[in-house]
Design an enzyme around this catalytic site. Structure first.
Site, PDB file in Angstrom:
ATOM      1  CE  LYS A  75      -3.385   2.927   0.784  1.00 50.20           C
ATOM      2  NZ  LYS A  75      -2.875   4.165   0.216  1.00 50.20           N
ATOM      3  CG  ASP A  91       0.458   8.225   2.216  1.00 47.99           C
ATOM      4  OD1 ASP A  91      -0.749   8.336   1.911  1.00 47.99           O
ATOM      5  OD2 ASP A  91       1.019   8.956   3.035  1.00 47.99           O
TER       6      ASP A  91
END
Length: 105
Positions: free
Chosen positions: A43, A45
């Site tokens: 993941k 940002d």
């Protein structure tokens, strides 16, 4: 205002462009699924965006449907490389730092 791009040759049947599509967002879970049918990704940002290509126009929307084409001019300008008459591309705009991180954490 949408950015202009070259129009590829027409293919298929023309249909009305759907406009902003509510994205499916990731959910927090206690345990990661396992098995050969599951894949996982890191993941990053960044900003979740949709790049909309319709005829000769390009628009960039946030995950809440705000038109940020002018804020993501480089993304909009690069969209002409996509070889499609119309498309919605859903993804994350990420700018990695020199150390490879993408957030302020």
């Amino acid at each position: 205002m949408a950015f202009e791009r070259r129009k590829p040759a027409a293919v298929g049947v023309k249909a009305p462009f759907p406009g902003f599509v509510e994205p499916a967002l990731a959910l927090s879970i206690e345990k990661v699924p396992s098995g050969a049918r599951w894949i996982h990704e890191i993941k990053f940002d960044g900003y979740r965006v949709q790049v909309h290509l319709a005829n000769e126009a390009v628009k960039v929307f946030t995950r809440r449907g705000h038109d940020w084409t002018n804020r993501f001019k480089k993304v909009a300008d690069a969209a002409w490389h996509i070889k499609a008459g119309s498309a919605i591309v859903d993804g994350e705009v990420v700018v990695p730092a020199a150390d490879g991180t993408t957030g302020t954490n």
